[in-house]
Design a protein around this motif. Structure first.
Motif, mmCIF file in Angstrom:
data_model
loop_
_atom_site.group_PDB
_atom_site.id
_atom_site.type_symbol
_atom_site.label_atom_id
_atom_site.label_comp_id
_atom_site.label_asym_id
_atom_site.label_seq_id
_atom_site.Cartn_x
_atom_site.Cartn_y
_atom_site.Cartn_z
ATOM 1 N N LEU A 9 0.843 -1.204 0.000
ATOM 2 C CA LEU A 9 0.000 0.000 0.000
ATOM 3 C C LEU A 9 0.878 1.255 0.000
ATOM 4 C CD1 LEU A 9 -2.839 1.230 0.117
ATOM 5 C CD2 LEU A 9 -2.709 1.120 2.616
ATOM 6 N N ASP A 10 1.978 1.205 0.745
ATOM 7 C CA ASP A 10 2.912 2.339 0.782
ATOM 8 C C ASP A 10 3.458 2.602 -0.626
ATOM 9 O OD1 ASP A 10 4.470 4.365 1.775
ATOM 10 O OD2 ASP A 10 5.746 3.101 3.030
ATOM 11 N N VAL A 11 3.837 1.546 -1.334
ATOM 12 C CA VAL A 11 4.362 1.687 -2.697
ATOM 13 C C VAL A 11 3.283 2.296 -3.608
ATOM 14 C CG1 VAL A 11 5.130 0.400 -4.746
ATOM 15 C CG2 VAL A 11 6.088 -0.146 -2.492
ATOM 16 N N VAL A 12 2.048 1.818 -3.479
ATOM 17 C CA VAL A 12 0.947 2.361 -4.297
ATOM 18 C C VAL A 12 0.786 3.860 -4.036
ATOM 19 C CG1 VAL A 12 -1.587 2.377 -4.502
ATOM 20 C CG2 VAL A 12 -0.338 0.216 -4.619
ATOM 21 N N PHE A 13 0.750 4.248 -2.754
ATOM 22 C CA PHE A 13 0.576 5.671 -2.411
ATOM 23 C C PHE A 13 1.723 6.517 -2.968
ATOM 24 C CE2 PHE A 13 -2.199 5.137 1.688
ATOM 25 C CZ PHE A 13 -3.313 4.958 0.898
ATOM 26 N N ARG A 14 2.940 5.996 -2.836
ATOM 27 C CA ARG A 14 4.099 6.781 -3.297
ATOM 28 C C ARG A 14 4.154 6.871 -4.825
ATOM 29 N NH1 ARG A 14 7.955 7.672 0.992
ATOM 30 N NH2 ARG A 14 7.307 6.546 2.854
ATOM 31 N N PHE A 67 -1.284 -4.553 -7.253
ATOM 32 C CA PHE A 67 -1.085 -5.773 -6.467
ATOM 33 C C PHE A 67 -2.465 -6.349 -6.160
ATOM 34 C CE2 PHE A 67 2.266 -2.723 -4.960
ATOM 35 C CZ PHE A 67 3.327 -3.294 -5.649
ATOM 36 N N PRO A 68 -2.625 -7.661 -6.221
ATOM 37 C CA PRO A 68 -3.968 -8.230 -5.993
ATOM 38 C C PRO A 68 -4.332 -8.249 -4.509
ATOM 39 C CG PRO A 68 -2.386 -9.988 -6.302
ATOM 40 C CD PRO A 68 -1.618 -8.701 -6.444
ATOM 41 N N LYS A 113 -3.091 -13.443 -14.469
ATOM 42 C CA LYS A 113 -2.350 -12.890 -15.611
ATOM 43 C C LYS A 113 -3.172 -11.829 -16.337
ATOM 44 C CE LYS A 113 0.995 -16.176 -17.426
ATOM 45 N NZ LYS A 113 1.224 -17.272 -18.377
ATOM 46 N N GLU A 114 -4.470 -12.114 -16.448
ATOM 47 C CA GLU A 114 -5.315 -11.157 -17.152
ATOM 48 C C GLU A 114 -5.476 -9.867 -16.335
ATOM 49 O OE1 GLU A 114 -8.663 -13.007 -18.993
ATOM 50 O OE2 GLU A 114 -9.757 -11.095 -18.991
ATOM 51 N N ARG A 115 -5.614 -10.039 -15.004
ATOM 52 C CA ARG A 115 -5.787 -8.866 -14.142
ATOM 53 C C ARG A 115 -4.503 -8.084 -13.973
ATOM 54 N NH1 ARG A 115 -8.171 -10.832 -8.580
ATOM 55 N NH2 ARG A 115 -7.017 -9.013 -7.838
ATOM 56 N N LEU A 116 -3.343 -8.795 -13.990
ATOM 57 C CA LEU A 116 -2.060 -8.171 -13.662
ATOM 58 C C LEU A 116 -1.064 -8.420 -14.800
ATOM 59 C CD1 LEU A 116 -1.971 -9.731 -10.086
ATOM 60 C CD2 LEU A 116 -2.717 -7.419 -10.602
ATOM 61 N N PRO A 117 -1.307 -7.818 -15.957
ATOM 62 C CA PRO A 117 -0.453 -8.117 -17.115
ATOM 63 C C PRO A 117 0.996 -7.649 -16.936
ATOM 64 C CG PRO A 117 -1.965 -6.316 -17.610
ATOM 65 C CD PRO A 117 -2.379 -6.868 -16.292
ATOM 66 N N HIS A 118 1.247 -6.803 -15.962
ATOM 67 C CA HIS A 118 2.604 -6.287 -15.722
ATOM 68 C C HIS A 118 3.449 -7.265 -14.906
ATOM 69 C CE1 HIS A 118 -0.334 -4.947 -12.735
ATOM 70 N NE2 HIS A 118 0.602 -5.174 -11.834
ATOM 71 N N ALA A 119 2.802 -8.198 -14.196
ATOM 72 C CA ALA A 119 3.540 -9.048 -13.251
ATOM 73 C C ALA A 119 4.325 -10.137 -13.979
ATOM 74 C CB ALA A 119 2.569 -9.669 -12.258
ATOM 75 N N ASP A 120 5.268 -10.751 -13.247
ATOM 76 C CA ASP A 120 6.152 -11.762 -13.835
ATOM 77 C C ASP A 120 5.773 -13.125 -13.257
ATOM 78 O OD1 ASP A 120 8.145 -13.395 -14.685
ATOM 79 O OD2 ASP A 120 9.785 -12.052 -14.119
ATOM 80 N N PHE A 121 5.100 -13.947 -14.069
ATOM 81 C CA PHE A 121 4.512 -15.179 -13.553
ATOM 82 C C PHE A 121 5.414 -16.416 -13.638
ATOM 83 C CE2 PHE A 121 0.907 -12.433 -13.968
ATOM 84 C CZ PHE A 121 0.112 -12.784 -12.901
#
Lengths: 162, 131
Positions: free
Chosen positions: B47-52, B67-68, B92-100
């Motif tokens: 959450l801190d990363v999201v806010f920043r 982040f989910p 994957k569909e919700r978070l296309p930026h992530a590394d699966f």
């Protein structure tokens, strides 16, 4: 409670609270007691100054949604204190709401100490993060209803005129 | 704003965000560093990363967008402590930026946090800025 009175509350923006440090507070007798050839040194523990800011900032965050959410201190992002506070000192906490969403909130805060001749001097900064913990996240066994903002918070708000 | 930023400029800003949010050194923030395992991120840190990031780049990030939320408790995605193939496809569909890659090799639910590398955060920002 680790604040004595709320002196200003601008909803979703800022809250200012004061705390009077007194030698009647038992913890000051232990922090620090006399020993090793030196006299007692009664100063307010830094952890309790952080708790004071957490209460001030937590009320600001809780007030934003009418105290419906449980507001839990989740992270001390920054805590810098440059001076001590002892018996007879007054502290003023100013908490400013930086960000807020369904998951939580972040606040920035300044701590000031009253000067003997009047006025206030800044002695530190405390930035915090809070989580909103609803019934679905509190887990089994958590108390029903709002388990953060209890009677002592309500009394403080009422006596402060809010 | 931001649409003319290069990938290096985005990376530099993301690095500052992560240094401030996670109290790590600049040289630890490499593109392949995993936020949890390598940089010590815990749940509130996300959450801190999201806010920043919102403050640094001037955009709003919806809950669950970067982040989910609560994958572990979601019976549609998780069975017997492992993320199901359907769960991975949905994430994957919700978070296309992530590394699966890590999660596909070892779909333990505890590994879900490892899909977020520094590079995945940079990719997220790039997408948000419409590059």
């Amino acid at each position: 409670m680790w604040i004595d009175r709320i002196v200003e509350l601008i909803p979703r923006e800022r809250l200012v609270a004061v705390k009077n440090v007194s030698l009647a507070e038992g913890h000051l007798h232990d922090h620090f007691a006399a020993g090793g050839g030196r006299g007692a040194l009664p100063i307010m523990p830094a952890s309790l100054i952080i708790e004071g800011m957490a209460q001030a900032a937590g009320i600001l965050v809780g007030h934003a949604e009418g105290f419906r959410e449980n507001v839990i201190l989740a992270k001390v992002s920054l805590a810098e204190l440059d001076a001590d506070a002892g018996p007879g000192d007054a502290l003023r906490y100013t908490a400013v709401l930086r960000q807020f969403d369904g998951a939580g909130a972040s606040t920035e805060g300044t701590v000031e100490r009253r000067l003997p001749q009047g006025g206030w001097e800044p002695i530190g900064r405390i930035d915090l993060m809070f989580s909103h913990v609803g019934a679905e996240r509190a887990g089994p066994g958590a108390p029903a209803g709002n388990f953060v903002f209890g009677e002592s918070f309500k009394t403080l708000l009422r006596l402060s005129g809010f | 704003m931001g649409t003319c930023m290069t990938r290096d400029e985005i990376f530099a800003k993301v690095r500052t965000v992560l240094v401030d949010a996670l109290a790590v050194d600049e040289d630890e923030v490499t593109p392949s560093a995993v936020l949890t395992r390598d940089l010590g991120a815990e749940s509130i840190d996300f959450l801190d990363v999201v806010f920043r990031l919102e403050q640094a780049f001037g955009f709003k990030i919806a809950q669950g967008e970067l982040f989910p939320d609560n994958v572990q408790q979601d019976s549609r995605y998780v069975k017997d402590g492992r993320v199901t193939p359907q769960g991975i496809a949905a994430l994957k569909e919700r978070l296309p930026h992530a590394d699966f890659a890590v999660l596909e090799r070892d779909p333990q639910v505890a590994k879900v946090g490892e899909i977020f590398t520094v590079d995945s955060v940079v990719r997220f920002v790039e997408r948000k800025l419409g590059k």
